[in-house]
Design a protein around this motif. Structure first.
Motif, short mmCIF file in Angstrom:
data_model
loop_
_atom_site.label_atom_id
_atom_site.label_comp_id
_atom_site.label_asym_id
_atom_site.label_seq_id
_atom_site.Cartn_x
_atom_site.Cartn_y
_atom_site.Cartn_z
N VAL A 190 13.69 0.36 5.49
CA VAL A 190 13.35 1.09 6.15
C VAL A 190 13.10 2.19 5.05
O VAL A 190 14.70 2.37 4.78
CB VAL A 190 13.21 2.10 7.61
N TRP A 191 12.45 3.14 4.20
CA TRP A 191 13.11 3.86 3.65
C TRP A 191 12.74 5.55 3.79
O TRP A 191 12.54 6.18 4.79
CB TRP A 191 12.55 3.98 2.60
N LEU A 192 13.85 6.34 3.59
CA LEU A 192 13.89 8.38 3.58
C LEU A 192 13.62 8.26 2.51
O LEU A 192 13.66 8.21 0.88
CB LEU A 192 15.52 8.45 3.48
N ILE B 254 15.98 4.76 -0.23
CA ILE B 254 16.66 6.32 -0.25
C ILE B 254 15.92 6.96 -1.83
O ILE B 254 15.82 6.21 -3.12
CB ILE B 254 18.11 6.79 -0.46
N LYS B 255 14.92 7.11 -1.68
CA LYS B 255 13.94 7.79 -2.90
C LYS B 255 15.09 8.93 -3.52
O LYS B 255 15.22 9.43 -2.65
CB LYS B 255 12.59 7.81 -2.43
N VAL B 256 14.82 8.73 -4.86
CA VAL B 256 15.31 9.57 -5.49
C VAL B 256 14.73 10.13 -6.58
O VAL B 256 14.32 9.85 -7.82
CB VAL B 256 16.79 9.08 -6.10
N VAL C 151 12.40 -3.56 -8.24
CA VAL C 151 11.45 -2.89 -8.31
C VAL C 151 10.50 -2.31 -6.92
O VAL C 151 10.69 -3.37 -6.23
CB VAL C 151 10.37 -3.35 -9.94
N HIS C 152 9.83 -1.05 -7.30
CA HIS C 152 9.45 -0.53 -5.93
C HIS C 152 7.92 -0.10 -6.60
O HIS C 152 7.88 0.71 -7.09
CB HIS C 152 9.73 0.70 -4.81
N LEU C 153 6.22 -0.97 -5.77
CA LEU C 153 5.46 -0.70 -6.16
C LEU C 153 4.53 -0.51 -5.56
O LEU C 153 4.71 -1.10 -4.03
CB LEU C 153 5.01 -1.73 -7.37
N GLU C 154 3.73 -0.11 -5.93
CA GLU C 154 2.66 0.99 -4.66
C GLU C 154 1.69 -0.37 -5.62
O GLU C 154 0.51 -0.42 -6.57
CB GLU C 154 1.87 2.06 -4.86
N LEU C 155 1.06 -0.99 -4.93
CA LEU C 155 0.57 -2.73 -4.89
C LEU C 155 -1.34 -3.11 -4.29
O LEU C 155 -0.74 -2.86 -2.68
CB LEU C 155 1.22 -3.41 -6.00
N THR D 71 14.76 5.25 -7.52
CA THR D 71 15.00 6.11 -8.58
C THR D 71 13.35 5.86 -9.05
O THR D 71 12.48 5.65 -9.64
CB THR D 71 15.73 5.97 -9.26
N ARG D 72 12.86 7.70 -8.92
CA ARG D 72 11.11 7.85 -8.62
C ARG D 72 11.22 9.25 -9.44
O ARG D 72 10.92 9.78 -9.28
CB ARG D 72 10.58 7.27 -7.56
N PHE D 73 11.86 9.54 -10.83
CA PHE D 73 11.82 10.32 -11.92
C PHE D 73 10.78 10.60 -13.06
O PHE D 73 10.69 11.86 -12.92
CB PHE D 73 13.46 10.91 -12.52
N ASP E 15 0.55 -1.26 0.11
CA ASP E 15 -0.01 0.03 0.65
C ASP E 15 0.74 1.10 -0.07
O ASP E 15 1.78 1.00 0.65
CB ASP E 15 -0.87 0.05 0.84
N CYS E 16 0.28 2.31 -0.56
CA CYS E 16 1.28 3.86 0.37
C CYS E 16 0.49 3.85 1.03
O CYS E 16 1.99 4.23 1.91
CB CYS E 16 0.36 4.94 -1.14
N ALA E 17 -0.23 4.05 1.63
CA ALA E 17 -0.49 4.27 2.95
C ALA E 17 -1.21 3.02 3.43
O ALA E 17 -2.25 2.89 3.43
CB ALA E 17 -1.45 5.37 3.10
N CYS F 62 13.74 0.48 -8.82
CA CYS F 62 13.56 1.63 -9.93
C CYS F 62 10.99 1.65 -9.38
O CYS F 62 10.82 0.45 -9.04
CB CYS F 62 12.65 1.05 -11.36
N ASP F 63 10.89 2.98 -8.82
CA ASP F 63 9.31 3.01 -8.57
C ASP F 63 9.29 3.62 -9.73
O ASP F 63 9.23 5.19 -9.72
CB ASP F 63 10.23 3.63 -7.30
N PRO F 64 8.38 3.60 -10.42
CA PRO F 64 8.11 3.65 -10.95
C PRO F 64 6.26 4.16 -11.16
O PRO F 64 6.11 4.51 -12.07
CB PRO F 64 7.59 2.33 -12.44
C1 PEP Z 1 5.67 6.86 -1.05
O1 PEP Z 1 6.70 5.80 -1.60
O2 PEP Z 1 4.84 6.58 -0.47
C2 PEP Z 1 5.97 8.16 -1.10
C3 PEP Z 1 5.88 9.33 -0.68
O3 PEP Z 1 7.42 7.56 -2.09
P1 PEP Z 1 7.85 9.89 -1.97
O4 PEP Z 1 9.18 9.72 -1.34
O5 PEP Z 1 9.41 9.10 -3.21
O6 PEP Z 1 7.46 10.45 -2.74
#
Ligand code: PEP
Ligand code: CO
Length: 463
Positions: A276-278, A302-304, A405-409, A333-335, A82-84, A362-364
């Protein structure tokens, strides 16, 4: 906007400049609101500090080892969920579906690529959200924005939106319940390959990957039968499967209260989860989140994404992993589909020049969110796929390994992202739109995505 927060009491004396779980407390902080009552916050913090850990240091270290294998090009990282997460969604069907979709995606990846998959859920702690605006306007009045169940309530009233520290204890409890059930399911039986009926073939029937999916299930069955005919007794396919947990380390009170030392091991562990992630919005070098994260032993994502300064991210990696430990840093990466070609190649070269042993993921999803004319937040399956493909192509061109891969699903049949083989359109979005935050791939879109990831991976890395 960054703020300073009132100080909490530290349990013992630390040297000046020495890291400890609250050393972030005097730094500027982004995305973490001030709780109205500091005494209440202190009480909750002290309570949370004494509760048992949700995970163990050896699980954390085992994950780090597996991620080192991903960094080396010998495994794939599948991180998703989930996203949240919400407190209400802490129930059996939702948890089962989440585990199931992650398992099935990983089976597709393993079957199609022939290498191991490390599963990491955005689960059992993913309750806090960064927001682009502090306030929102509801029926003409401005109220604080929703920041995830860990911080305030979704209900759009000024009272419900006030940050409430008691929510941290509730979050801890919900995370414990979720993890308890996940562990029980993973322990035995759930991933039993003897029961193809659990593979939900019908659900995929109209999908363009149905044939491949059916083929794969048949071939797994054949392999199980073959093994059973050459070994005595039934094959132990029902044994434990691993699903590690992860969440964004956003609410530093929650993270810090669960950061512990353990016997006979060096350093501090965040035992609220495994990884955990930043977030992309909290990675300023001198601010609280980076200060907190530099002191823990866990693997760190690390989200970039934009806006992004290459040198700053290099410095960030140096600070979070000064000893160049493998499996420690996952660069997510999530460009977005529009910027990935411009930013990623130079970034890969710079990281490699420094010799950082990172996992590339890759977070697409997060660079491709938009609102429809009716103001529904969504993502297009084609954009997601496009960023994924471009990211694979760029890594291939740089002779670099994209291992994650990093996905919201979700394993549920929601209607939040448009597109995919079944062609959900904007009108269809309202049918079953559940998310309180970002739109997720549904069950079928997730399985389809797993095939597409495997296809891309095979283009570059097939053995
Ligand atoms: C998330 O992963 O839900 C998120 C808020 O990502 P980001 O920090 O990449 O915007
Ligand atoms: Co999100």
């Amino acid at each position: 906007m960054a703020t300073k927060l009132p100080p909490l009491r530290v349990s013992r004396k630390f040297e000046k400049n020495e890291w400890h779980p609250l050393s972030w407390n005097d730094r500027e902080v982004n995305q973490l609101p001030t709780y109205p009552d500091n005494n209440e916050l202190q009480q909750v913090y002290d309570q949370l500090r004494t509760l048992p850990p949700l995970t163990t240091s050896w699980e954390v270290l085992a994950l780090k080892k597996k991620l080192a294998e991903v960094a080396e090009g010998n495994a794939i990282l599948l991180q998703g969920g989930d996203c949240a997460e919400t407190f209400d969604a802490c129930n059996a069907p939702k948890i089962v579906n989440q585990l199931k979709v992650m398992l099935q995606m990983s089976f597709i990846l393993i079957h199609e690529t022939g290498i191991p998959v490390v599963r990491v859920g955005r689960v059992a702690g993913q309750y806090a959200k960064p927001r682009s605006s502090e306030f929102e306007v509801v029926e003409g009045r401005e109220i604080l924005n929703y920041r995830g169940d860990l911080i305030n309530s979704y209900e759009p009233t000024p009272e419900a939106r006030r940050p409430d520290p008691q929510r941290m204890v509730t979050a801890y409890n919900k995370a414990a319940l979720t993890l308890n059930f996940l562990r029980a399911l993973a322990e035995e039986g759930f991933a039993d390959l003897h029961h193809p009926e659990q593979w939900e073939l019908d659900f995929m029937k109209n999908n363009r990957y149905y044939k491949e999916y059916e083929q794969m299930v048949l071939s797994i069955n054949k392999a199980v039968n073959f093994m059973e005919s050459v070994t005595p007794g039934p094959l132990q396919t029902s044994q434990k499967v691993d699903l590690y947990t992860s969440h964004e380390a956003l609410n530093l009170y929650y993270e810090s209260a669960q950061t512990r030392r353990v016997p006979r091991k060096e350093g501090w562990f965040n035992l609220s989860g495994h990884m955990v992630w930043l977030g992309n919005r909290t990675r300023s070098l001198e601010n609280a989140h980076v200060e907190y994260l530099r002191g823990i032993q866990n693997p760190i994502g690390i989200k970039v994404g934009p806006p992004f300064d290459r040198d700053e991210v290099l410095e960030l990696i140096r600070r979070l992993n000064p000893r160049h430990e493998a499996g420690k840093i996952v660069l997510i990466t999530r460009f977005g589909v529009k910027e990935v070609e411009r930013e990623l190649p130079g970034f890969i070269r710079a990281v490699n020049r420094e010799g950082f042993p990172v996992v590339w993921s890759c977070d697409p999803m997060h660079g491709n969110t938009f609102s429809t004319r009716r103001k529904v937040k969504t993502r297009n399956f084609d954009d997601i796929l496009e960023e994924l493909k471009t990211t694979f192509e760029i890594h291939r061109a740089e002779a670099n390994y994209l291992g994650g891969v990093h996905l919201e699903l979700t394993g549920d049949n929601v209607t939040e992202c448009v597109g995919g083989a079944n062609g959900l359109n904007e009108e269809g979005l309202t049918r079953n739109y559940e998310t309180y935050c970002d739109p997720r791939l549904n069950y079928e879109q997730s399985l389809e995505m797993a095939f597409l990831v495997a296809k891309e991976w095979n283009e570059g890395y097939r053995r």
